[in-house]
Structure formats: structure tokens, C-alpha cells
Design an enzyme around this catalytic site. Structure first.
Site, PDB file in Angstrom:
ATOM      1  N   ILE A  43      41.778 -55.615-110.403  1.00  0.00           N
ATOM      2  CA  ILE A  43      42.908 -55.076-111.175  1.00  0.00           C
ATOM      3  C   ILE A  43      42.393 -54.219-112.340  1.00  0.00           C
ATOM      4  O   ILE A  43      42.909 -53.123-112.598  1.00  0.00           O
ATOM      5  CB  ILE A  43      43.828 -56.224-111.664  1.00  0.00           C
ATOM      6  CG1 ILE A  43      44.504 -56.892-110.452  1.00  0.00           C
ATOM      7  CG2 ILE A  43      44.860 -55.718-112.668  1.00  0.00           C
ATOM      8  CD1 ILE A  43      45.336 -58.126-110.760  1.00  0.00           C
ATOM      9  N   ASN A  67      31.391 -60.542-117.248  1.00  0.00           N
ATOM     10  CA  ASN A  67      30.065 -61.090-116.936  1.00  0.00           C
ATOM     11  C   ASN A  67      29.544 -60.557-115.605  1.00  0.00           C
ATOM     12  O   ASN A  67      28.489 -60.977-115.135  1.00  0.00           O
ATOM     13  CB  ASN A  67      30.076 -62.625-116.954  1.00  0.00           C
ATOM     14  CG  ASN A  67      30.882 -63.221-115.814  1.00  0.00           C
ATOM     15  OD1 ASN A  67      31.505 -62.493-115.027  1.00  0.00           O
ATOM     16  ND2 ASN A  67      30.891 -64.538-115.717  1.00  0.00           N
ATOM     17  N   GLY A  90      32.387 -58.151-110.824  1.00  0.00           N
ATOM     18  CA  GLY A  90      32.666 -56.781-111.278  1.00  0.00           C
ATOM     19  C   GLY A  90      31.971 -55.737-110.414  1.00  0.00           C
ATOM     20  O   GLY A  90      30.984 -56.020-109.745  1.00  0.00           O
ATOM     21  N   ASP A 139      30.290 -63.172-121.439  1.00  0.00           N
ATOM     22  CA  ASP A 139      31.081 -64.202-120.779  1.00  0.00           C
ATOM     23  C   ASP A 139      32.167 -64.710-121.730  1.00  0.00           C
ATOM     24  O   ASP A 139      31.873 -64.989-122.903  1.00  0.00           O
ATOM     25  CB  ASP A 139      30.122 -65.347-120.407  1.00  0.00           C
ATOM     26  CG  ASP A 139      30.696 -66.241-119.340  1.00  0.00           C
ATOM     27  OD1 ASP A 139      31.768 -66.838-119.573  1.00  0.00           O
ATOM     28  OD2 ASP A 139      30.083 -66.323-118.266  1.00  0.00           O
ATOM     29  N   ALA A 161      38.974 -64.191-115.198  1.00  0.00           N
ATOM     30  CA  ALA A 161      39.335 -65.521-114.683  1.00  0.00           C
ATOM     31  C   ALA A 161      38.557 -65.761-113.398  1.00  0.00           C
ATOM     32  O   ALA A 161      38.073 -64.820-112.777  1.00  0.00           O
ATOM     33  CB  ALA A 161      40.837 -65.585-114.392  1.00  0.00           C
ATOM     34  N   TYR A 166      43.487 -73.690-111.654  1.00  0.00           N
ATOM     35  CA  TYR A 166      43.738 -72.264-111.959  1.00  0.00           C
ATOM     36  C   TYR A 166      45.160 -72.078-112.490  1.00  0.00           C
ATOM     37  O   TYR A 166      45.387 -71.478-113.542  1.00  0.00           O
ATOM     38  CB  TYR A 166      43.533 -71.455-110.675  1.00  0.00           C
ATOM     39  CG  TYR A 166      44.011 -70.008-110.724  1.00  0.00           C
ATOM     40  CD1 TYR A 166      43.149 -68.990-111.123  1.00  0.00           C
ATOM     41  CD2 TYR A 166      45.303 -69.661-110.333  1.00  0.00           C
ATOM     42  CE1 TYR A 166      43.571 -67.664-111.138  1.00  0.00           C
ATOM     43  CE2 TYR A 166      45.729 -68.342-110.349  1.00  0.00           C
ATOM     44  CZ  TYR A 166      44.863 -67.347-110.753  1.00  0.00           C
ATOM     45  OH  TYR A 166      45.290 -66.040-110.767  1.00  0.00           O
ATOM     46  N   ILE A 173      50.329 -65.816 -85.193  1.00  0.00           N
ATOM     47  CA  ILE A 173      51.061 -66.427 -86.310  1.00  0.00           C
ATOM     48  C   ILE A 173      51.380 -67.869 -85.955  1.00  0.00           C
ATOM     49  O   ILE A 173      51.916 -68.154 -84.882  1.00  0.00           O
ATOM     50  CB  ILE A 173      52.373 -65.645 -86.559  1.00  0.00           C
ATOM     51  CG1 ILE A 173      52.049 -64.199 -86.968  1.00  0.00           C
ATOM     52  CG2 ILE A 173      53.222 -66.333 -87.599  1.00  0.00           C
ATOM     53  CD1 ILE A 173      53.253 -63.284 -86.990  1.00  0.00           C
ATOM     54  N   ARG A 198      54.101 -74.359 -83.599  1.00  0.00           N
ATOM     55  CA  ARG A 198      53.702 -75.607 -84.276  1.00  0.00           C
ATOM     56  C   ARG A 198      54.392 -75.675 -85.635  1.00  0.00           C
ATOM     57  O   ARG A 198      54.840 -74.653 -86.170  1.00  0.00           O
ATOM     58  CB  ARG A 198      52.191 -75.728 -84.403  1.00  0.00           C
ATOM     59  CG  ARG A 198      51.502 -74.611 -85.129  1.00  0.00           C
ATOM     60  CD  ARG A 198      50.014 -74.832 -85.085  1.00  0.00           C
ATOM     61  NE  ARG A 198      49.521 -75.231 -86.391  1.00  0.00           N
ATOM     62  CZ  ARG A 198      48.270 -75.014 -86.775  1.00  0.00           C
ATOM     63  NH1 ARG A 198      47.408 -74.494 -85.954  1.00  0.00           N
ATOM     64  NH2 ARG A 198      47.886 -75.373 -87.979  1.00  0.00           N
TER      65      ARG A 198
HETATM   66  N1  LIG Z   1      44.790 -60.405-107.585  1.00  0.00           N
HETATM   67  C1  LIG Z   1      45.891 -61.167-107.600  1.00  0.00           C
HETATM   68  O1  LIG Z   1      46.605 -61.308-106.572  1.00  0.00           O
HETATM   69  C2  LIG Z   1      46.311 -61.873-108.850  1.00  0.00           C
HETATM   70  C3  LIG Z   1      47.516 -62.579-108.839  1.00  0.00           C
HETATM   71  C4  LIG Z   1      47.903 -63.253-110.000  1.00  0.00           C
HETATM   72  C5  LIG Z   1      47.105 -63.196-111.132  1.00  0.00           C
HETATM   73  N2  LIG Z   1      45.930 -62.507-111.103  1.00  0.00           N
HETATM   74  C6  LIG Z   1      45.102 -62.508-112.321  1.00  0.00           C
HETATM   75  O2  LIG Z   1      44.752 -61.179-112.680  1.00  0.00           O
HETATM   76  C7  LIG Z   1      43.450 -61.176-113.298  1.00  0.00           C
HETATM   77  C8  LIG Z   1      42.561 -60.176-112.609  1.00  0.00           C
HETATM   78  O3  LIG Z   1      42.472 -60.521-111.228  1.00  0.00           O
HETATM   79  P1  LIG Z   1      41.609 -59.691-110.184  1.00  0.00           P
HETATM   80  O4  LIG Z   1      42.310 -59.801-108.877  1.00  0.00           O
HETATM   81  O5  LIG Z   1      41.276 -58.359-110.744  1.00  0.00           O
HETATM   82  O6  LIG Z   1      40.300 -60.620-110.107  1.00  0.00           O
HETATM   83  P2  LIG Z   1      38.764 -60.192-109.985  1.00  0.00           P
HETATM   84  O7  LIG Z   1      38.015 -61.427-109.644  1.00  0.00           O
HETATM   85  O8  LIG Z   1      38.597 -58.987-109.132  1.00  0.00           O
HETATM   86  O9  LIG Z   1      38.413 -59.758-111.488  1.00  0.00           O
HETATM   87  C9  LIG Z   1      38.128 -60.698-112.490  1.00  0.00           C
HETATM   88  C10 LIG Z   1      37.000 -60.145-113.327  1.00  0.00           C
HETATM   89  O10 LIG Z   1      36.665 -61.141-114.315  1.00  0.00           O
HETATM   90  C11 LIG Z   1      35.259 -61.234-114.396  1.00  0.00           C
HETATM   91  N3  LIG Z   1      34.908 -62.578-114.861  1.00  0.00           N
HETATM   92  C12 LIG Z   1      34.972 -63.738-114.154  1.00  0.00           C
HETATM   93  N4  LIG Z   1      34.539 -64.750-114.905  1.00  0.00           N
HETATM   94  C13 LIG Z   1      34.209 -64.229-116.113  1.00  0.00           C
HETATM   95  C14 LIG Z   1      33.701 -64.792-117.309  1.00  0.00           C
HETATM   96  N5  LIG Z   1      33.419 -66.094-117.400  1.00  0.00           N
HETATM   97  N6  LIG Z   1      33.487 -63.973-118.370  1.00  0.00           N
HETATM   98  C15 LIG Z   1      33.742 -62.635-118.269  1.00  0.00           C
HETATM   99  N7  LIG Z   1      34.215 -62.049-117.144  1.00  0.00           N
HETATM  100  C16 LIG Z   1      34.453 -62.846-116.089  1.00  0.00           C
HETATM  101  C17 LIG Z   1      34.754 -60.947-112.987  1.00  0.00           C
HETATM  102  O11 LIG Z   1      33.403 -60.517-112.975  1.00  0.00           O
HETATM  103  C18 LIG Z   1      35.716 -59.873-112.527  1.00  0.00           C
HETATM  104  O12 LIG Z   1      35.228 -58.577-112.808  1.00  0.00           O
HETATM  105  C19 LIG Z   1      42.943 -62.610-113.221  1.00  0.00           C
HETATM  106  O13 LIG Z   1      43.214 -63.256-114.446  1.00  0.00           O
HETATM  107  C20 LIG Z   1      43.767 -63.220-112.128  1.00  0.00           C
HETATM  108  O14 LIG Z   1      43.906 -64.619-112.297  1.00  0.00           O
HETATM  109  C21 LIG Z   1      45.508 -61.837-109.996  1.00  0.00           C
END
Ligand SMILES: NC(=O)c1ccc[n+]([C@@H]2O[C@H](COP(=O)([O-])OP(=O)(O)OC[C@H]3O[C@@H](n4cnc5c(N)ncnc54)[C@H](O)[C@@H]3O)[C@@H](O)[C@H]2O)c1
Length: 309
Positions: free
Chosen positions: A15, A35, A39, A59, A81, A146, A206, A271
């Protein structure tokens, strides 16, 4: 006047890599704190080369590092996250990153008096919904570490609002999909599974009748909602971000068959399956953020499959 700096935690992820270019278009300077666990180093490298983006390879679990990164930032987007499935496999790590990490970011933002904090919450705070569409005031029943962290994050934002005047918006993202998403992504792995079969001329299989549904929202619309939340007049509320439409697994299979362009019919495995359904009530998003989805599931999926996005 020097450009306003936004701290984007987790900005190098799926995102984040859609949010950051949108912020640059609006004239912001961006500081990514990530971190780099998940990424995208190449994409971040390209952005850093523009001179408008900094990467702090740190981090969110380290409060001191977060505090340091917050210096000079006028606003914060907190995306960092670990995912839902990893949170079940390793609750300790999940609580550390998703709960302690949230708190480090919120406390530092409050201390530094930032103008606005946007928090990536999740539709999973509702648990299994009792009715559709799901409204922000519905009962919350988060089921995994989570989801519990997302809910407690929203509550902690309320604490810093009351004690330190922090202005926040928590976005409850529904099922995000789009270019750049890892194939292991929890909710959307079904898309990859169906597409892989279709590309080999095989029908999607499915379980049950395919009635289970999700509210698929394109990552471009998600990024626009984040920028809208950064700039909205309204604040201090959770806001659903989805399309408002529940797409069943059977519907999804048909959309993907058309998008891939093969002449097959989905196969149903008779099922009993647990049917859960999801659709967001997006009235508040329109009212508070002035945001609406712009990409239909049909168009978004077709574009993703034919053009990679
Ligand atoms: N993708 C979805 O469907 C979805 C749905 C609901 C909520 N979210 C939330 O949106 C946010 C972004 O999601 P995303 O899909 O881009 O996830 P993603 O895993 O692609 O990106 C998360 C980023 O956080 C970084 N990260 C993880 N742990 C870290 C730490 N301890 N310190 C610093 N950086 C850290 C990762 O390296 C990564 O770049 C998250 O909070 C996720 O929970 C996503």
C-alpha cells in the site's frame, strides 16, 4: 516555504508504494520508516533518487528510533504491521510490532504535536459480521492478535486524542488488491490461485456454492483514501474503506474467467463450508473524507490480469 514532511511507516510495502507517489504529486516530502522486512528496495531506491523521499531503515518496535524519525514531520501515516496469518503463527512478534509498534508511533506523534495521524486499521476488527453492510458503529469482535492490535490501536488513538489533542483517522481497509501485491497476501490469495489455474486452461475449483464474499477494493482507491484522510476536516473516527459491494467467490471466478479470456465454467465441490460475507457501509467515508471508490472490481481485476495493473 519548505515542503511539508509526512512520515510513512511501512511506506515501502504494497500500500505504501501507492501512497508515497500520490503524496509526492501533492507536493509533500516523504520520510519512509520501514525495516524492509517486506519492503520493495528497488522501488524505494527509485523514489529516494528523486530527492523528495528519505528512507529510514528502522523498526517501529524501537521507540527511540520512531521518536527520532518523527522530528520535523507535520503528519504521519502509520502502515507498518505484520499480517494476519503471521500473527496467528507468532503472536509474540505480532503483539510486539502491531501493538507496541502502534503505541510507539502514536506516542511519538502526540509528543511532536503532529497535525494529523492516519492509521491503517482493518475490516477484520469486526470479526464475522452479523449483518451487511458493515457499519463503523457495529459491534467489534476481533479474533486474532492482528485484529486485536488494530482494534486496540484505534482505542489508543482515542487516548492520545483526549490527553494530548492528537488528531487522527483510522481507516478500516477491506480486501485490498492491485499491482505490487505479494502473491502470499492472505485475503487475495484466492485471486492468484484462480488465475494460475485459468492461465493453464483449468477451471477454478470452488468449495461449496461459492457464496462466501469479500469487498475487494483497488489499492489505487486505498491510496486516495489515505491522502484524503491526511487532509480531511473531519477527524477522530474510524472510517470503512471498501466499495460497498460484496463479491462472492462464484462471482469472482466469473470475473476472472472473463478477464483471462478462457472458455471454462467454475467447478463446484459439493461440501459444507463456513460462509462469511463482507461489504462495507461507506457512507462515513463519503461524508467525513469526501472519498468514494472509483474502480469497479471488474475493471480493477481485468486491468491487473491483462496489464499487471
Ligand atoms: N493489504 C490489505 O488487504 C490490508 C487490509 C487491511 C489492512 N491493511 C493494513 O495496511 C497496512 C499496509 O499493508 P500492506 O498490504 O501494504 O502490507 P505490507 O506487508 O506490504 O507492508 C507493510 C510494510 O511494513 C514494513 N514493516 C513490517 N514490520 C515492520 C517493523 N517492525 N518496523 C518497520 N516496518 C515494518 C514491511 O517491511 C512492509 O514494507 C498494514 O498496517 C496492514 O495491516 C492491509
Amino acid at each position: 516555504m519548505s515542503p511539508r514532511t509526512v512520515l510513512v511507516t511501512g511506506g515501502a510495502g504494497f500500500i505504501g508504494m501507492h501512497v508515497v507517489p500520490m503524496l509526492l504529486e501533492k507536493g509533500y516530502h516523504v520520510r519512509i520508516l520501514d525495516n524492509m522486512f517486506r519492503g520493495d528496495r528497488d522501488k524505494v531506491g527509485e523514489l529516494v533518487a528523486t530527492g523528495k523521499v528519505e528512507l529510514i531503515d528502522q523498526d517501529v518496535r524501537y521507540g527511540g528510533a520512531v521518536h527520532q524519525a518523527m522530528k520535523g514531520c507535520e503528519s504521519v501515516i502509520h502502515l507498518a504491521a505484520v499480517s494476519i496469518n503471521k500473527s496467528v503463527a507468532d503472536p509474540f512478534e505480532s503483539v510486539d510490532i502491531n501493538m507496541v509498534g502502534n503505541h510507539n508511533v502514536f506516542a511519538a506523534a502526540a509528543d511532536h504535536g503532529v497535525r494529523r495521524l492516519v492509521f491503517a486499521s482493518s475490516a477484520s476488527v469486526y470479526g464475522d459480521p452479523k449483518k451487511l453492510p458493515m457499519h463503523e458503529d457495529d459491534e467489534l469482535s476481533p479474533l486474532t492478535p492482528y485484529c486485536i492490535a488494530k482494534r486496540s490501536g484505534e482505542d489508543l488513538l482515542g487516548f492520545y486524542q483526549r490527553t494530548k489533542g492528537l488528531s487522527w483517522v483510522a481507516l478500516r481497509f477491506f480486501n485490498v488488491y492491485g499491482p505490487g501485491q505479494k502473491t502470499t497476501a492472505y485475503y487475495t490469495s484466492v485471486i492468484n490461485h484462480f488465475v494460475n489455474r485459468l492461465r493453464n486452461g483449468l477451471p477454478p475449483v470452488i468449495d461449496g456454492k461459492g457464496e462466501q464474499s469479500m469487498d475487494f477494493i483497488h489499492v489505487h482507491d486505498i491510496a486516495a483514501s489515505v491522502v484524503a484522510a491526511l487532509e480531511s476536516e473531519g477527524d477522530n473516527v474510524p472510517v470503512n474503506i471498501g466499495t460497498g459491494i460484496d463479491t462472492s467467490i462464484a462471482d469472482l471466478a466469473k470475473i476472472l474467467i472473463n478477464a483471462v479470456g478462457v472458455d471454462v465454467e467454475p467447478q463446484f465441490n459439493p461440501r459444507d463450508v463456513l460462509v462469511s460475507r463482507r461489504a462495507a457501509d461507506i457512507t462515513r467515508a463519503k461524508e467525513v473524507l469526501g472519498w468514494e471508490p472509483t474502480i469497479t472490481v471488474e475493471d480493477g481485476m481485468t486491468d491487473l490480469i491483462r496489464n499487471g495493473g
